[in-house]
Scaffold this motif. Structure first.
Motif, mmCIF file in Angstrom:
data_model
loop_
_atom_site.group_PDB
_atom_site.id
_atom_site.type_symbol
_atom_site.label_atom_id
_atom_site.label_comp_id
_atom_site.label_asym_id
_atom_site.label_seq_id
_atom_site.Cartn_x
_atom_site.Cartn_y
_atom_site.Cartn_z
ATOM 1 N N ARG A 179 -2.168 10.980 -6.733
ATOM 2 C CA ARG A 179 -3.208 11.919 -5.737
ATOM 3 C C ARG A 179 -4.291 13.243 -6.710
ATOM 4 N N GLU A 180 -4.589 13.363 -7.841
ATOM 5 C CA GLU A 180 -5.542 14.334 -8.199
ATOM 6 C C GLU A 180 -7.056 13.026 -8.476
ATOM 7 N N ARG A 181 -6.518 11.717 -8.657
ATOM 8 C CA ARG A 181 -7.711 10.505 -7.565
ATOM 9 C C ARG A 181 -9.181 11.023 -6.792
ATOM 10 N N TRP A 182 -9.655 10.738 -6.591
ATOM 11 C CA TRP A 182 -10.122 11.070 -5.553
ATOM 12 C C TRP A 182 -10.726 9.877 -4.945
ATOM 13 N N TYR A 183 -10.535 8.783 -5.164
ATOM 14 C CA TYR A 183 -10.414 7.700 -4.592
ATOM 15 C C TYR A 183 -8.670 7.791 -3.329
ATOM 16 N N ASN A 184 -8.101 8.172 -4.315
ATOM 17 C CA ASN A 184 -6.352 8.193 -3.629
ATOM 18 C C ASN A 184 -6.452 8.895 -1.923
ATOM 19 N N ARG A 185 -7.193 10.201 -2.752
ATOM 20 C CA ARG A 185 -7.457 10.460 -1.692
ATOM 21 C C ARG A 185 -8.123 9.763 -0.196
ATOM 22 N N PHE A 186 -9.509 9.686 -1.325
ATOM 23 C CA PHE A 186 -10.591 8.240 0.010
ATOM 24 C C PHE A 186 -9.686 7.684 1.192
ATOM 25 N N ALA A 194 0.858 -1.255 0.170
ATOM 26 C CA ALA A 194 -0.245 -0.216 -0.015
ATOM 27 C C ALA A 194 0.975 1.036 0.281
ATOM 28 N N ALA A 195 1.690 1.200 0.724
ATOM 29 C CA ALA A 195 2.884 2.571 0.802
ATOM 30 C C ALA A 195 3.672 2.971 -0.388
ATOM 31 N N ILE A 196 3.332 1.123 -1.416
ATOM 32 C CA ILE A 196 4.302 1.736 -2.040
ATOM 33 C C ILE A 196 3.205 2.278 -3.519
ATOM 34 N N TYR A 197 2.516 1.331 -3.584
ATOM 35 C CA TYR A 197 1.078 1.955 -4.106
ATOM 36 C C TYR A 197 1.086 4.486 -4.322
ATOM 37 N N LEU A 198 0.670 4.075 -2.565
ATOM 38 C CA LEU A 198 0.606 5.634 -2.871
ATOM 39 C C LEU A 198 1.527 6.475 -2.823
#
Length: 324
Positions: free
Chosen positions: A136-143, A126-130
């Motif tokens: 960062r502009e995608r809403w689901y990543n910010r969620f 999860a850390a590598i993906y993020l």
């Protein structure tokens, strides 16, 4: 001079002015930094720094003295039961002289082993993906990021309720087994591992990535062969913190099956199980003084198990630090 040469000179003049301005600002910044380092500080600054350092050392000393006093008290009180039976004998409700923590130690090793097997791939992945792949502009990543930060502060008993609802009885339907306890504790410490792993990956210099990409490596090859080895010490530090928290948790496990007085060696996927914090609680609540001594000695056993697990992780961390 031709018209083209004249036009080129006119275009280069703004660039030269910008370069000169950057140079002037850089020199001014370096001069200010040097003056701040080597200029004698005022008496007020020296007194403030001295007081701040004294407060820090006072807090550190108080914590170390309190920790040493607690461990010393546990050694003195639990010394009569620090024998082989403490590690090799099973629990007993009748004869405290023959009681031990063998089944609880085995259950703790099963549960913590399952926690490590879950949090390392999930947390690091999860850390590598993020950090490396997520937009960062995608809403689901910010969620996702918002929920990870919020889950890090949720009380542990809430994770026990979630484990009971979704792992023990709900979609997972694993029952009251050690595997359910491992998954519940993994959910508890996973936000800590993800946050620590993200900070470790973020701390890797961008020049490492740029150099690898410039040589023709793909993004995944860069992450796997360059970023992860460099970030391994910080990632292992996060794993150590997560395991240290998980091994002392009793509240979530009370809801997912670790309340059984187990007299046989537990299994990972079937049968009842117990862990050291729950077994210590069971001994501490009994009226006999001998069982209270057993509970104090059990605290020392839990510290030994924790130090053995953490020592291996610290050895791995130091090994990667030497390489980088």
């Amino acid at each position: 001079m031709t018209t083209g040469e004249t036009q080129k000179i006119r275009e280069d003049r703004p660039r030269e002015r910008r370069t000169t301005e950057r140079t002037r600002l850089a020199v001014a910044g370096a001069r200010a930094a040097g003056q701040g380092l080597y200029t004698p500080r005022s008496a007020k600054h020296r007194v403030t720094n001295t007081l701040f350092s004294a407060v820090l050392f006072l807090g550190l000393g108080t914590a170390l003295v309190a920790l040493t006093a607690i461990i010393g008290w546990a050694l003195v009180e639990g010394w009569p039961r620090l024998d082989a039976n403490l590690f090799l004998a099973g629990p007993s409700t009748i004869n405290p002289e023959e009681a031990g923590f063998r089944t609880a130690i085995i259950g703790t090793v099963y549960v913590i082993g399952g926690v490590i097997a879950l949090i390392v791939p999930l947390g690091v992945g999860a850390a590598i993906y993020l950090e490396e792949f997520a937009d960062r502009e995608r809403w689901y990543n910010r969620f996702i990021e918002l929920n990870i930060q919020n889950l890090a502060g949720v009380p542990s008993i809430v994770f026990g309720i979630l484990g009971l609802a979704f792992i023990v009885r709900g979609l997972g339907n694993f029952g009251f087994v050690a595997a359910a306890g491992s998954m519940t504790l993994a959910l508890l410490v996973l936000p800590t591992v993800i946050l620590a792993s993200r900070e470790a990956i973020r701390a890797v210099p961008s020049s490492v990535r740029n150099g690898s990409l410039a040589l023709g490596a793909t993004l995944w090859q860069t992450v796997w062969r360059n970023v992860l080895p460099a970030a391994a010490p910080g990632i292992l530090t996060g794993v150590i913190l997560g395991v240290a928290r998980a091994i002392g948790e009793a509240a979530p496990l009370l809801l997912v099956g670790a309340v059984t007085f187990v007299v046989y060696d537990p299994s990972f996927f079937e049968g009842g199980y117990s862990v050291l914090p729950v077994q210590i609680y069971n001994y501490a609540k009994r009226p006999q003084e001998e069982f209270h001594v057993m509970a104090i000695a059990g605290v020392l056993v839990m510290l030994v198990v924790l130090m053995l697990i953490n020592s291996f992780a610290i050895w791995l961390r130091n090994r990667y630090e030497k390489k980088w």
